[in-house]
Design a protein around this motif. Structure first.
Motif, mmCIF file in Angstrom:
data_model
loop_
_atom_site.group_PDB
_atom_site.id
_atom_site.type_symbol
_atom_site.label_atom_id
_atom_site.label_comp_id
_atom_site.label_asym_id
_atom_site.label_seq_id
_atom_site.Cartn_x
_atom_site.Cartn_y
_atom_site.Cartn_z
ATOM 1 N N LEU A 1 5.115 -2.149 0.110
ATOM 2 C CA LEU A 1 3.749 -2.612 -0.117
ATOM 3 C C LEU A 1 3.722 -3.826 -1.041
ATOM 4 O O LEU A 1 2.829 -4.672 -0.933
ATOM 5 N N TYR B 1 3.019 2.814 13.104
ATOM 6 C CA TYR B 1 2.208 2.651 11.905
ATOM 7 C C TYR B 1 3.063 2.682 10.645
ATOM 8 O O TYR B 1 3.951 3.522 10.488
ATOM 9 N N THR B 2 2.779 1.734 9.759
ATOM 10 C CA THR B 2 3.285 1.742 8.384
ATOM 11 C C THR B 2 2.171 1.232 7.485
ATOM 12 O O THR B 2 1.213 0.589 7.941
ATOM 13 N N GLY B 3 2.296 1.489 6.201
ATOM 14 C CA GLY B 3 1.284 1.002 5.266
ATOM 15 C C GLY B 3 1.237 -0.516 5.214
ATOM 16 O O GLY B 3 0.164 -1.116 5.077
ATOM 17 N N SER C 1 -0.882 -1.889 8.116
ATOM 18 C CA SER C 1 -2.323 -1.799 7.851
ATOM 19 C C SER C 1 -2.773 -2.881 6.879
ATOM 20 O O SER C 1 -3.863 -3.444 7.014
ATOM 21 N N LEU C 2 -1.932 -3.171 5.901
ATOM 22 C CA LEU C 2 -2.283 -4.207 4.936
ATOM 23 C C LEU C 2 -2.359 -5.575 5.588
ATOM 24 O O LEU C 2 -3.279 -6.371 5.328
ATOM 25 N N MET D 1 -4.309 10.467 6.782
ATOM 26 C CA MET D 1 -4.089 9.026 6.778
ATOM 27 C C MET D 1 -4.312 8.459 5.382
ATOM 28 O O MET D 1 -5.213 8.892 4.650
ATOM 29 N N PRO D 2 -3.521 7.474 4.995
ATOM 30 C CA PRO D 2 -3.669 6.890 3.650
ATOM 31 C C PRO D 2 -4.934 6.032 3.542
ATOM 32 O O PRO D 2 -5.607 5.745 4.526
ATOM 33 N N LEU E 1 -5.100 2.883 2.902
ATOM 34 C CA LEU E 1 -4.938 1.594 3.581
ATOM 35 C C LEU E 1 -5.399 1.665 5.035
ATOM 36 O O LEU E 1 -5.962 0.710 5.563
ATOM 37 N N TRP E 2 -5.161 2.790 5.672
ATOM 38 C CA TRP E 2 -5.590 2.952 7.063
ATOM 39 C C TRP E 2 -7.115 2.946 7.152
ATOM 40 O O TRP E 2 -7.690 2.301 8.011
#
Length: 445
Positions: free
Chosen positions: A304, A336-338, A341-342, A376-377, A379-380
């Motif tokens: 991140l 999907y990864t954080g 999404s960023l 889901m985090p 960020l999502w």
């Protein structure tokens, strides 16, 4: 008696004074008087004109001299060739008949004119080499002669074919060539300079590397892993300006990206010069996305911190819409990864007018998680909220209903109510706007 007085006139001549009255002097001055003697100046001019005239020959005399020279030349040629006067007259007659001229019977006994005697058809002897060149030029074999344009176009096509075969794929290996030992030693010394570079001018030998065919081999001699951050920034400026997108992609992927990731991992932040190099790399946006952003997302190991730093470069820089849309389309198809999404949220917040294909890909990216039971985090949820805020009027009614069902499965106590409000109060792209439909009772008088 004393001497008579003399006065100087306006022309500079000295004249004797006269005792005549003034009116007689005026009348006398009106009449022209012939000079008894020529001026010295006039005599000099006449003499110069006569000398110039003596240097040239008159037209009549020139014609006579040329006529005599022509006759003398003809006599010398006749003596050398051994041609008699009768044979000469027969040749003149044949020449006139071949030219279409008709001779009268009464003219046979008369001698030919001076013009006929003076006429002589020259016989040109060609050198065998000149004759061979002329035959090639005339193309007696029937083949088409190549023009200058054809030759130039053939050379250009040949160069393009060589370049295409050499750099057909980004993953191709570097073409190894045998280098001069002096050249190798010079670029090793350039690497020593770049390992200590802080500011100022860079070596001229380094500036010509992008113009070389085997630039990767030359660049490896300088040991890029030992360059300073300032040297990496100067190299990025140089290569982004002089290489095409494909070559820049190789430079970004092989040198710039590993250096940035190592610097962030070691110091937990990015050096200022490397950050400037990242911003300068966006000069070629296609190379930036293909050489830095997409490989970083596909690796699955992007942290991140790295995504935040590179995302800030995207936020501060201007990126063409089509390149950004293509990058969003590719990222939406990845796992999907954080960091993904960023990056999606960063590109969505730039508020592009995206094509429907890119918007549909983003919607389907989030709908894939409808059956996912994981939590889901944040960020999502933030990326989904950014999508609904920016493009809520560009989604279809079916997609809007699917997204409303999605937020029932994946909820966030602060973000989900905002997403629901955006979707419920938005108008879909396939809904008919009643405000733009004319009513029946409207009068157009």
């Amino acid at each position: 008696m004393g001497k008579g007085k003399k006065i100087r006139s306006s022309t500079g001549d000295t004249v004797a004074a006269t005792s005549l009255p003034l009116d007689q002097q005026i009348e006398r001055a009106k009449t022209t008087k012939q000079r008894d003697k020529e001026r010295v100046k006039d005599r000099v001019i006449k003499k110069q004109k006569q000398q110039i005239d003596d240097q040239f020959i008159g037209g009549d005399l020139s014609a006579k001299i040329l006529d005599a020279a022509r006759k003398q030349k003809q006599q010398i040629e006749d003596e050398l060739l051994g041609v008699s006067s009768s044979d000469k007259n027969n040749e003149d007659r044949k020449r006139q008949i071949s030219l279409g001229g008709a001779l009268d019977e009464s003219d046979d006994d008369q001698p030919s004119s001076d013009d006929e005697n003076d006429y002589d058809e020259p016989i040109v002897d060609l050198d065998p080499r000149d004759e061979e060149a002329l035959e090639r030029f005339m193309c007696k074999d029937g083949t088409k002669q190549k023009t200058l344009y054809d030759l130039i176009q053939e050379k250009i096509d040949q160069k393009r074919a060589e370049a295409a075969s050499q750099f057909s794929d980004v993953g191709d290996s570097v073409q190894i060539r045998k280098l001069d030992p002096k050249l190798q030693e010079m670029y090793e010394n350039v690497g020593v300079v770049l390992a200590r570079y802080r500011s100022g001018k860079i070596p001229k030998a380094f500036k010509i590397i992008p113009k070389m065919v085997n630039w990767e081999q030359i660049l490896s001699l300088t040991e890029p892993d030992k360059w300073t951050a300032a040297a990496m920034y100067q190299a990025t400026r140089l290569f982004a300006s002089n290489l095409n997108a494909k070559m820049c992609q190789r430079f970004y992927n092989l040198l710039l990206l590993p250096r940035i990731r190592d610097d962030i991992e070691e110091y937990k932040k990015l050096n200022f010069h490397l950050y400037q190099a990242l911003r300068k790399s966006l000069y070629k946006p296609a190379a930036f996305f293909k050489g830095i952003l997409l490989p970083l997302c596909e690796s699955g190991t992007c942290t991140l911190r790295e995504a935040t730093i590179i995302g800030s470069v995207l936020t501060k820089s201007s990126v063409p819409m089509l390149h950004a849309a293509a990058a969003m389309l590719k990222i939406a198809e990845m796992d999907y990864t954080g960091a993904n999404s960023l990056f999606l949220r960063t590109l969505i917040d730039k508020k592009y007018t995206l094509p429907y294909r890119a918007i549909d890909a983003l919607v389907f990216h989030f709908l894939r998680f409808a059956s996912d039971t994981r939590e889901m985090p944040v960020l999502w949820h933030q990326a989904l909220l950014a999508l609904c805020q920016r493009y809520k009027t560009d989604v279809s009614s079916e997609q809007r209903q699917s997204l409303l069902e999605l937020i029932k499965t994946h909820q966030h106590y602060q973000i989900t109510p905002e997403i629901r409000r955006e979707l419920q109060h938005a108008q879909s792209r396939d809904d008919e706007n009643e405000a733009n439909v004319p009513q029946d009772e409207m009068d157009f008088d």
